[in-house]
Every structure is written in structure tokens, then in C-alpha cells.
Design a protein around this motif. Structure first.
Motif, PDB file in Angstrom:
ATOM      1  N   ASP A 155       0.854  -1.181   0.000  1.00  0.00           N
ATOM      2  CA  ASP A 155       0.000   0.000   0.000  1.00  0.00           C
ATOM      3  C   ASP A 155       0.894   1.236   0.000  1.00  0.00           C
ATOM      4  N   ASP A 156       0.866   2.001  -1.087  1.00  0.00           N
ATOM      5  CA  ASP A 156       1.736   3.160  -1.203  1.00  0.00           C
ATOM      6  C   ASP A 156       1.341   4.297  -0.272  1.00  0.00           C
ATOM      7  N   ASP A 157       0.162   4.215   0.350  1.00  0.00           N
ATOM      8  CA  ASP A 157      -0.251   5.250   1.303  1.00  0.00           C
ATOM      9  C   ASP A 157       0.393   5.057   2.666  1.00  0.00           C
ATOM     10  N   HIS A 158       0.997   3.894   2.873  1.00  0.00           N
ATOM     11  CA  HIS A 158       1.655   3.612   4.145  1.00  0.00           C
ATOM     12  C   HIS A 158       3.132   3.303   3.916  1.00  0.00           C
ATOM     13  N   LEU A 159       3.903   3.457   4.956  1.00  0.00           N
ATOM     14  CA  LEU A 159       5.337   3.254   4.848  1.00  0.00           C
ATOM     15  C   LEU A 159       5.642   1.796   4.532  1.00  0.00           C
ATOM     16  N   GLN A 160       6.570   1.603   3.629  1.00  0.00           N
ATOM     17  CA  GLN A 160       6.964   0.258   3.238  1.00  0.00           C
ATOM     18  C   GLN A 160       7.858  -0.377   4.292  1.00  0.00           C
ATOM     19  N   LYS A 161       8.591   0.450   5.014  1.00  0.00           N
ATOM     20  CA  LYS A 161       9.533  -0.038   6.016  1.00  0.00           C
ATOM     21  C   LYS A 161       9.338   0.763   7.294  1.00  0.00           C
ATOM     22  N   SER A 183       2.102 -22.615   7.808  1.00  0.00           N
ATOM     23  CA  SER A 183       1.649 -23.359   6.643  1.00  0.00           C
ATOM     24  C   SER A 183       2.805 -23.620   5.692  1.00  0.00           C
ATOM     25  N   ARG A 184       2.711 -24.726   4.926  1.00  0.00           N
ATOM     26  CA  ARG A 184       3.709 -25.028   3.911  1.00  0.00           C
ATOM     27  C   ARG A 184       3.336 -24.416   2.561  1.00  0.00           C
ATOM     28  N   GLU A 185       2.175 -23.788   2.477  1.00  0.00           N
ATOM     29  CA  GLU A 185       1.739 -23.170   1.234  1.00  0.00           C
ATOM     30  C   GLU A 185       1.516 -21.684   1.462  1.00  0.00           C
ATOM     31  N   ILE A 186       1.398 -20.952   0.388  1.00  0.00           N
ATOM     32  CA  ILE A 186       1.269 -19.497   0.445  1.00  0.00           C
ATOM     33  C   ILE A 186      -0.204 -19.119   0.385  1.00  0.00           C
ATOM     34  N   VAL A 187      -0.669 -18.391   1.391  1.00  0.00           N
ATOM     35  CA  VAL A 187      -2.066 -17.986   1.434  1.00  0.00           C
ATOM     36  C   VAL A 187      -2.322 -16.944   0.348  1.00  0.00           C
ATOM     37  N   ASN A 188      -3.487 -17.010  -0.270  1.00  0.00           N
ATOM     38  CA  ASN A 188      -3.892 -16.050  -1.292  1.00  0.00           C
ATOM     39  C   ASN A 188      -4.925 -15.120  -0.684  1.00  0.00           C
ATOM     40  N   CYS A 189      -4.524 -13.866  -0.461  1.00  0.00           N
ATOM     41  CA  CYS A 189      -5.430 -12.939   0.210  1.00  0.00           C
ATOM     42  C   CYS A 189      -5.158 -11.514  -0.262  1.00  0.00           C
ATOM     43  N   PRO A 190      -5.786 -11.084  -1.365  1.00  0.00           N
ATOM     44  CA  PRO A 190      -5.578  -9.724  -1.868  1.00  0.00           C
ATOM     45  C   PRO A 190      -5.926  -8.674  -0.814  1.00  0.00           C
ATOM     46  N   GLY A 191      -5.031  -7.716  -0.646  1.00  0.00           N
ATOM     47  CA  GLY A 191      -5.251  -6.652   0.321  1.00  0.00           C
ATOM     48  C   GLY A 191      -4.688  -6.927   1.694  1.00  0.00           C
ATOM     49  N   LEU A 192      -4.199  -8.151   1.927  1.00  0.00           N
ATOM     50  CA  LEU A 192      -3.722  -8.502   3.270  1.00  0.00           C
ATOM     51  C   LEU A 192      -2.488  -7.691   3.661  1.00  0.00           C
ATOM     52  N   VAL A 193      -1.532  -7.554   2.737  1.00  0.00           N
ATOM     53  CA  VAL A 193      -0.303  -6.832   3.075  1.00  0.00           C
ATOM     54  C   VAL A 193      -0.616  -5.382   3.408  1.00  0.00           C
ATOM     55  N   GLY A 194      -1.467  -4.758   2.601  1.00  0.00           N
ATOM     56  CA  GLY A 194      -1.850  -3.380   2.873  1.00  0.00           C
ATOM     57  C   GLY A 194      -2.554  -3.233   4.214  1.00  0.00           C
ATOM     58  N   ALA A 195      -3.345  -4.228   4.570  1.00  0.00           N
ATOM     59  CA  ALA A 195      -4.044  -4.183   5.857  1.00  0.00           C
ATOM     60  C   ALA A 195      -3.050  -4.212   7.015  1.00  0.00           C
ATOM     61  N   TYR A 196      -2.019  -5.031   6.889  1.00  0.00           N
ATOM     62  CA  TYR A 196      -1.019  -5.094   7.952  1.00  0.00           C
ATOM     63  C   TYR A 196      -0.147  -3.833   7.970  1.00  0.00           C
ATOM     64  N   GLN A 197       0.096  -3.246   6.802  1.00  0.00           N
ATOM     65  CA  GLN A 197       0.787  -1.957   6.791  1.00  0.00           C
ATOM     66  C   GLN A 197      -0.038  -0.906   7.524  1.00  0.00           C
ATOM     67  N   SER A 198      -1.331  -0.906   7.266  1.00  0.00           N
ATOM     68  CA  SER A 198      -2.220   0.053   7.927  1.00  0.00           C
ATOM     69  C   SER A 198      -2.232  -0.153   9.432  1.00  0.00           C
ATOM     70  N   LEU A 199      -2.126  -1.425   9.847  1.00  0.00           N
ATOM     71  CA  LEU A 199      -2.181  -1.743  11.270  1.00  0.00           C
ATOM     72  C   LEU A 199      -0.891  -1.371  11.989  1.00  0.00           C
ATOM     73  N   ASN A 201       2.231   0.140  10.339  1.00  0.00           N
ATOM     74  CA  ASN A 201       3.127   1.162   9.805  1.00  0.00           C
ATOM     75  C   ASN A 201       2.439   2.514   9.684  1.00  0.00           C
ATOM     76  N   GLY A 202       3.217   3.584   9.839  1.00  0.00           N
ATOM     77  CA  GLY A 202       2.672   4.925   9.730  1.00  0.00           C
ATOM     78  C   GLY A 202       2.287   5.258   8.300  1.00  0.00           C
ATOM     79  N   GLU A 203       1.507   6.325   8.150  1.00  0.00           N
ATOM     80  CA  GLU A 203       1.108   6.779   6.828  1.00  0.00           C
ATOM     81  C   GLU A 203       2.207   7.624   6.214  1.00  0.00           C
ATOM     82  N   ARG A 204       2.308   7.540   4.908  1.00  0.00           N
ATOM     83  CA  ARG A 204       3.282   8.351   4.198  1.00  0.00           C
ATOM     84  C   ARG A 204       2.815   9.795   4.180  1.00  0.00           C
ATOM     85  N   ASP A 205       3.691  10.698   4.591  1.00  0.00           N
ATOM     86  CA  ASP A 205       3.375  12.124   4.616  1.00  0.00           C
ATOM     87  C   ASP A 205       3.899  12.751   3.340  1.00  0.00           C
ATOM     88  N   THR A 206       3.011  12.968   2.376  1.00  0.00           N
ATOM     89  CA  THR A 206       3.449  13.504   1.083  1.00  0.00           C
ATOM     90  C   THR A 206       3.548  15.013   1.074  1.00  0.00           C
TER      91      THR A 206
END
Length: 329
Positions: A155-161, A183-199, A201-206
Motif C-alpha cells: 500500500d503506497d499510502d503507508h510506509l513500506q519499512k 503453513s507449507r503453502e502461500i495464502v492467497n489474500c488480496p489486500g492482506l499486506v496493505g491491511a497489515y501496513q495500515s495496522l 506502519n505509519g502513513e506516508r506524509d506527502t
């Protein structure tokens, strides 16, 4: 389902984990990735792991984010094995890496989350259990890579690191040393990474300064045209090109010149070189300018170079900010 190969883990990465309380399964590759052309290889240069062409056992530096170099896991592993057979363990290829940009897989990279007794810290344990996706111990043995299929990417609205590091375009060294609790397999969940960034990581201050959250002295820089640099910055560029041959090459022909022995065929190394030179010339600008050059202006100069015209720099300006962070350390 996942694949447990009979090949030794040392073919992939030979740095032992050495932890007792983290129980690891056998070397594992997720079935969904094994035959997907998203794998690359790397060679070691000091502590760095530099992407190399997986179609040749001879170490040859390439752009580790370019899907055109990618092959299947088996092909990459065979190349590493052949390289070590020909050149030995020290001079051959170092191991296999996953090119995130060649697939919809994202990585949550957790550093220093495993203590000396092999225990996960609270954050890592919560993420591993909540996401329940393929998780491996990082090469150094103190971090984790959690892989998630997420076509939406970071999610580009939140900090990547920030609290957690999230990536969808880079080479990630692959160890295959998985946690039994995951799990030994990769979960398929669109939007999951962005959700964890929102939880986490801070928001990017443009509009302002995000140095309080990232250590950077400027917000990500928007792309400009060369004509908008202004007289002072133009003078700095012209002077640097006149007196610094490498600056001139990277500035005017960097999109192809990076792939040379001067920068070890490593585009990131060329980025660091140009950023360092821009910083130096801007610091020396008092010789021909009466104003101090800001960090954001340095980044603007970098973004107008021929080297920086690729998408990674123009669309992901946090990468440029992190590059200048390293220059100023």
C-alpha cells in the motif's frame, strides 16, 4: 501441499540457523511456486548478495527485479549446483533467490525477531499465527520471511519499512527452512499486506517531513521534468558532469551504463554511486551558489537522471529516499 526436496539445503544457502527451540521442517518449496518462472540466483560479494543470471553457472550480475531473467526453481537450483561444481563453494554462485516482481507474491520481512534461545518475539509469533502462510527463517537466522499472494501489492499510502517491512518488488534470498508452526503453502489474500501496513506502519506524509517515522530528512519526491530543476540545480548538474566523468555517465547514459564493471553490473550500486555524488556536489555548491541545497532538491536531481528513469525509481520514490538515507549515514 508443498515440495520437500532431497537436495541439501546448502545448495540454497549455507549459513546455519543454529537454533534449538524453533523446529524446522525439511527444506521446502511451495508447490505453487516450484514451476513458476520467478526464481533467480545470487553471488556473494562480502556481506552482499548480488543477483546473477540463473541461466549461467558463471557469476554475472543482473537486475534482480527484472522478470526476464527468471527461471523455475529447479532450473535455478541446477545452475547453482553446476556453478559450485565448476568453481567451488567460495567462488561459485551462493544460492537461489525469489524475484517478487515476477509473481504476485509479497514478502513481510521481519528482522531480529528470533532471540538467542530461538524464541520468536511477540510480534513475529502473532503474525506467523494470524497469517498462517509459508514462513521461512532468513539467511542470518534471526529474521523471518512471511510470503503472501497479494495481487494488490504493498500500500503506497503507508510506509513500506516501519514496524514491519513489506516488499513486492525485490530479490529475496530463499532458504527453504520453514517453521513447522506455519503453513507449507502461500495464502492467497488480496489486500492482506496493505491491511497489515495500515495496522503497524505509519502513513506516508506527502506534504510534510516524514523523518520522525523513517529517519529521512525529506518526504518522497514527486517526479519533475529536467526543465523544472531551476538554474541553481542545473548549474550543479552541469558542473558535476564537466568535472566528474562517472557522474556524467550515470546522469546522461545511466539506464544502460550501470551494467558495467565500474558498478559491478549492479544497478543498486550505481544508484548509490550517483546519489553519493549528487550529495557531494550539492554540499560543495557554496562554491558557485549562494543557497543551501535541500535533501528534497537532491532527490529531484537524482530523479531527473537517465539512471533513474525506470519504474522502480519513478513510481516508488520511497526507494530514492532510502538510498539517500544510506548516503547520509
Amino acid at each position: 501441499m508443498s515440495t520437500c526436496t532431497s537436495l541439501t539445503p546448502s545448495i540454497v544457502d549455507d549459513e546455519p540457523v543454529g537454533l534449538d527451540t524453533i523446529q524446522e521442517g525439511r527444506f521446502t518449496v511451495p508447490d505453487s511456486l516450484e514451476d513458476e518462472a520467478c526464481w533467480i540466483v545470487y553471488t556473494r560479494k562480502g556481506d552482499d548478495k548480488i543477483p546473477s543470471d540463473p541461466r549461467s553457472p558463471v557469476p554475472s550480475y543482473v537486475d534482480g527485479t527484472d522478470p526476464d531473467y527468471c527461471v523455475t526453481f529447479g532450473e535455478a537450483l541446477d545452475t547453482v549446483a553446476e556453478s559450485r561444481r565448476r568453481f567451488g563453494h567460495d567462488d561459485g554462485l551462493g544460492g537461489v533467490g525469489l524475484c517478487l516482481g515476477a509473481t504476485d507474491v509479497c514478502a513481510i520481512d521481519l528482522d531480529d525477531v528470533i532471540d538467542e534461545d530461538g524464541e520468536l518475539d511477540e510480534l513475529a509469533a502473532d503474525l506467523v499465527d494470524d497469517i498462517d502462510s509459508f514462513t521461512e527463517v532468513s539467511p542470518g537466522g534471526r529474521g523471518l520471511h512471511i510470503l503472501v499472494r497479494d495481487e494488490q501489492g504493498v500500500d503506497d499510502d503507508h510506509l513500506q519499512k516501519d514496524v514491519i517491512e513489506c516488499y513486492d518488488e525485490r530479490m529475496m534470498t530463499f532458504t527453504g527452512r520453514t517453521l513447522r508452526r506455519a503453513s507449507r503453502e502461500i495464502v492467497n489474500c488480496p489486500g492482506l499486506v496493505g491491511a497489515y501496513q495500515s495496522l503497524y506502519n505509519g502513513e506516508r506524509d506527502t506534504d510534510g517531513d516524514e523523518s520522525a517515522e523513517t529517519g529521512s530528512t525529506s518526504a518522497p519526491t514527486e517526479r519533475t521534468s529536467r526543465g523544472e530543476l531551476g538554474d541553481v540545480l542545473e548549474d550543479i548538474v552541469d558542473t558535476a558532469c564537466e568535472y566528474d566523468g562517472d557522474f556524467e555517465v550515470l546522469w546522461n547514459r545511466g539506464s544502460t551504463a550501470w551494467d558495467s564493471v565500474t558498478w559491478n553490473h549492479d544497478r543498486s550500486r550505481a544508484d548509490m554511486s550517483l546519489a553519493s555524488k549528487i550529495h557531494w556536489w550539492c554540499q560543495e555548491s557554496d562554491a558557485f551558489a549562494e543557497e543551501e541545497i535541500s535533501r528534497s532538491e537532491m532527490e529531484r536531481i537524482f530523479l531527473e537522471s537517465d539512471l533513474a528513469q525506470r519504474d522502480k525509481c519513478q513510481d516508488r520514490t520511497d526507494y530514492v529516499s532510502r538510498t539517500f538515507d544510506k548516503v547520509q549515514r
